[in-house]
Design an enzyme around this catalytic site. Sequence first.
Site, PDB file in Angstrom:
ATOM      1  N   GLY A 277       0.827  -1.208   0.000  1.00 46.09           N
ATOM      2  CA  GLY A 277       0.000   0.000   0.000  1.00 46.09           C
ATOM      3  C   GLY A 277       0.852   1.245   0.000  1.00 46.09           C
ATOM      4  O   GLY A 277       2.007   1.239   0.405  1.00 46.09           O
TER       5      GLY A 277
ATOM      6  N   GLY B  49       0.549   5.384   1.037  1.00 48.62           N
ATOM      7  CA  GLY B  49      -0.253   6.423   1.659  1.00 48.62           C
ATOM      8  C   GLY B  49       0.410   7.754   1.483  1.00 48.62           C
ATOM      9  O   GLY B  49       1.436   7.866   0.814  1.00 48.62           O
ATOM     10  N   GLY B  50      -0.188   8.757   2.103  1.00 55.11           N
ATOM     11  CA  GLY B  50       0.348  10.101   1.997  1.00 55.11           C
ATOM     12  C   GLY B  50       1.747  10.204   2.573  1.00 55.11           C
ATOM     13  O   GLY B  50       2.566  10.976   2.118  1.00 55.11           O
TER      14      GLY B  50
ATOM     15  N   VAL C 100       4.075   1.026   2.237  1.00 55.89           N
ATOM     16  CA  VAL C 100       4.110  -0.089   3.182  1.00 55.89           C
ATOM     17  C   VAL C 100       4.471  -1.375   2.450  1.00 55.89           C
ATOM     18  O   VAL C 100       3.935  -1.671   1.379  1.00 55.89           O
ATOM     19  CB  VAL C 100       2.751  -0.228   3.899  1.00 55.89           C
TER      20      VAL C 100
ATOM     21  N   LYS D   7       6.908   0.307   7.066  1.00 58.98           N
ATOM     22  CA  LYS D   7       6.518   1.562   6.403  1.00 58.98           C
ATOM     23  C   LYS D   7       7.763   2.392   6.152  1.00 58.98           C
ATOM     24  O   LYS D   7       8.526   2.682   7.059  1.00 58.98           O
ATOM     25  CB  LYS D   7       5.541   2.365   7.259  1.00 58.98           C
TER      26      LYS D   7
ATOM     27  N   ASP E 222      -5.985  12.109  12.151  1.00 59.33           N
ATOM     28  CA  ASP E 222      -6.138  11.646  10.774  1.00 59.33           C
ATOM     29  C   ASP E 222      -6.870  10.306  10.732  1.00 59.33           C
ATOM     30  O   ASP E 222      -6.458   9.374  10.059  1.00 59.33           O
ATOM     31  CB  ASP E 222      -4.758  11.535  10.107  1.00 59.33           C
TER      32      ASP E 222
END
Length: 938
Positions: free
Chosen positions: A686, A688-689, A693, A707, A809
């Site tokens: 994945g 993300g911002g 990951v 991450k 968040d």
Amino acid sequence: MASSISKRVCSTLFTFLLFAQLVCPSNAVSSSASTMEAIALLKWKSTLQNETQTSHLSSWTSLPNNRSNSYTDLNLSTNPCTWFGISCNPAGSVIRMDLTNSSLKGTLHGFIFSSFPNLAYLELSLNDLFETIPSKISYLSKLIYLDLSGNQFSEKIPLEIGLLTNPQIIYLCGNQLNGSIPKEIGHLKSLTVLDVCINFLDGSIPTSLADLRNLIYLSLFHNKLSGSIPEEIGQMKSLIVLYLHENQLEGSIPTSLGGLENLTILYLYKTHLSGSIPQEIGKLKYLKALDLSENQLHGSIPASLGNMTNLVYLALFENQLSGSIPREIGNLKNIKDIDLSENQLFGSVPASFANLRISRKPTFLERNKAPEEIGQMKSLNLHENQLEGSIPTSLGGLENLTILYLYKTHLSGSIPQEIGKLKYLKALDLSENQLHGSIPASLGNMTNLVYLALFENQLSGSIPREIGNLKNIKDIDLSENQLFGSVPASFANLSNLISLSLRENRLSGLIPQGIGDSMNLKSLELGSNLFSGFLPQNICHGGSLQNFSADNNHFTGRVPQSLKNCTSLGRLFLDGNQLIGDISKDFGVYPNLRIINLGDNNFHGKISSNWGWCPKLGTLRISGNNIIGSIPPEIENSTQLHNDPGLAPSGQHEGGLLSVSTFDGRKLYEEIIRATDGFDDMYCTGRGGHGTVYKANLPTGEIVAVKKPHQLRDDHEERFQQDQFLNEIKTLTEIRHRNIVKLHGFCSHARHSFLVYAYLERGSLASFLENEDAAKVLSWCKRLNIVKGVAHALSYLHHDCSPPIVHRDIKSSNILLDSQYEAYVSDFGTAQFLKLDSSNWTSLAGTYGFVAPELVQGKHSNDFITSLSSPTSANSSIIELKDVMDQRLPSPACQVKDKLVTVLKLAADCLNLCPQSRPTMHMISQVLSSAPQIARHS
Ligand SMILES: *[C@@H]1O[C@H](CO)[C@@H](O)[C@H](O)[C@H]1NC(C)=O
Ligand SMILES: *[C@@H]1O[C@H](CO)[C@@H](O)[C@H](O)[C@H]1NC(C)=O
Ligand SMILES: *[C@@H]1O[C@H](CO)[C@@H](O)[C@H](O)[C@H]1NC(C)=O
Ligand SMILES: *[C@@H]1O[C@H](CO)[C@@H](O)[C@H](O)[C@H]1NC(C)=O
Ligand SMILES: *[C@@H]1O[C@H](CO)[C@@H](O)[C@H](O)[C@H]1NC(C)=O
Ligand SMILES: *[C@@H]1O[C@H](CO)[C@@H](O)[C@H](O)[C@H]1NC(C)=O
């Protein structure tokens, strides 16, 4: 009027004309022919769009003789030879139509080509003519010159063009023609110019073109031509100009090109060509411009190029050329521009380059001008190669040089003081090399210099005060060297400066008065030096300052007054100094500010609500000062605030396979790198911002999620990302909850920083909700359980942690699920510890309650939020459950339905406009727990 001429009249007229040609004397034929041409022109005009008819073609009109409707009278009063753009031969027949740039809009379908037996020049370029080029164009039997360029003609070039008898020049450039180039063009033996550039032509270059032995100009560039360049092209001995660039050709450059003895321009750039540069190219002794750049050429540069003594422009950049630069290049006595950059050339810069006469003769009008005013670039670009050795002192002999780019070329040694002789030089870039020694004072003689880049070298010594003589300089970058001493006072004379970077040197002393006075100053970087005294006072008085860094020095005193209304400011770094002042009074309102770091100074005061007017603020760091009070909610919501987390936290996690306390950086690092094959995309689960990951299967058989924060080009942003990285470590090592993701360890390494978590099999909640099938797997009960888990985690963060933590968040992509669909809150990069004594404590309650409505709805709908928070639905029982429910799931059973209604009510309460009326996460967590348990798999 054109339209008054009916088809029937025309056809009758043709019959008459045919007859007349058989029986009449020749002058009568001409006058009739001219009538026929006039009628054909008027007929075509009538097909064009109206705006045309009223402007350029207004002179195109018949003068009907009212006393007679006989066609013989019509011919007397209609003479096209005087019409706009029309020229006739002495016999009165049209030989030329020049309607270039005449705002014509329409097609050629209504153009009766057969009516123009003498038309030799048809010039329709730069109009708005569209649709096909009619095949009947071949009826123009006398056509010599055809120019249809700069229109919207589409579809294929008609094969019939090959039936033209004597054309010499054909321009079809700049249309939307597609299909292949008809091989029939090879029949046009008289052709001297063929230009079909800037179209969508595909297929290969027809070998039949080689039959065009009179062709001197062939331009096929910017099409989609494929295949290789036919060897036969070498037979077009008359060629002077060959443009094949910007196509999708392949293969290598045919050696036969060397036979095109009169060639003066050869452009093959951006054509996907591979192979090496044939040494036969060197036979092109009249060649003035050779551009083979942006291909995949390899091998070395043939020494034979040195024989092309007429060469003015040589561009071989962006290839894979290797070997050394042949010293024969130094024989190119007429060269003006050399660009060999972005290759793998090695060896040294040949001293013979000194022989190059990088100049051209000025024209009569230019005779009193300096070379740089003549406007032609005289440049030497060798940047981004693997050269070695030092910069030849002889380069100082290239007296007319205006651009010298030698950056990223592995050059070492010192900067020869002879460079200072390049008095017309405008841009000098020697950055990213291994140059050492000091900066020669002679550089101050290059008074035309606009751009000086010497950054990332090992230059030492002090900055020569002569640099202050560069009165035209706009951009100086001396950063990342080992320069010492103080900044010369003469720098205050640099009144045209836009950007000055002295960052990361060992410069000391005071910043001279007047630095930063340039009205155009946009960027001033003084960070990471040993400067002391006050910051430059006038830094923003021109109002254009966007970037100011003075961090990590010994600056004292208050910030300059001119910063107070510096509305252009985007980035401000003052951290790590001894600056003082009241933070609420000395700073202003910054509509463009994105990053500000004031950390580790002696600022005091309270962050004023002014700061709320920094709408673009992304990062604010103020720790390490004496600032009291709390952050106004306006910025609290949009920024990342940094409570210096310190370095590696002491281990608080026990039992983890790589727990922080047993963290052996080296071992973890190596195992993770190996398990992810050096962070190969294959292991990516994945993005993300904040990072990517990866899933890592460790040798112990355990699986972890890793991450890796995104790589940032920008040093300062990287530093803040580092803060965020540490923030996450600090947060996660200080908390422990069954619904919060577990941090096993972390690694902070120059090459790779990463965080290691427990691997959660089912990935993010978002990935379930986004997918039709996966969403069905998440039954109502599972969803309720997830809501409960998240509520517990948030309740823990807000009420059981001291100081309380706000995640800031929470969204479905930050909620992970284990094999049992148990929820785990993740991504604490932007989490924040709250100060309990904060006077704004209650107003921050706004962030307390949040239950993502998408769990019930299956998607995040703004309408839903609006409907929940609109006054009519304030009483959430009014909400019709079925209207907001995720339609992908079957209707819930009664018991589940009650729970869903409870969740919806809570969600609605969480959206209450008045923060004080929202329930706390503690209350929510209690309500959800008190409800009867629901079996997980129902
Ligand atoms: C030109 O304008 C007339 C009326 O102004 C209109 O009837 C006619 O359709 C127009 N012709 C074209 C080709 O636009
Ligand atoms: C090359 O140019 C010269 C001079 O213009 C000319 O005489 C000669 O015929 C040309 N060669 C070819 C093969 O066209
Ligand atoms: C350059 O031209 C001369 C004379 O035509 C020839 O003898 C020599 O071999 C050429 N040099 C190279 C490197 O091709
Ligand atoms: C520089 O240019 C001038 C003309 O602009 C010319 O006379 C002079 O020879 C050139 N110098 C060199 C080294 O090419
Ligand atoms: C600058 O140029 C002048 C005149 O050409 C020369 O005398 C002087 O030595 C040069 N300065 C340096 C530092 O090279
Ligand atoms: C702030 O801006 C105003 C208006 O542009 C100007 O008059 C004033 O001098 C500026 N103040 C400072 C401290 O630069």
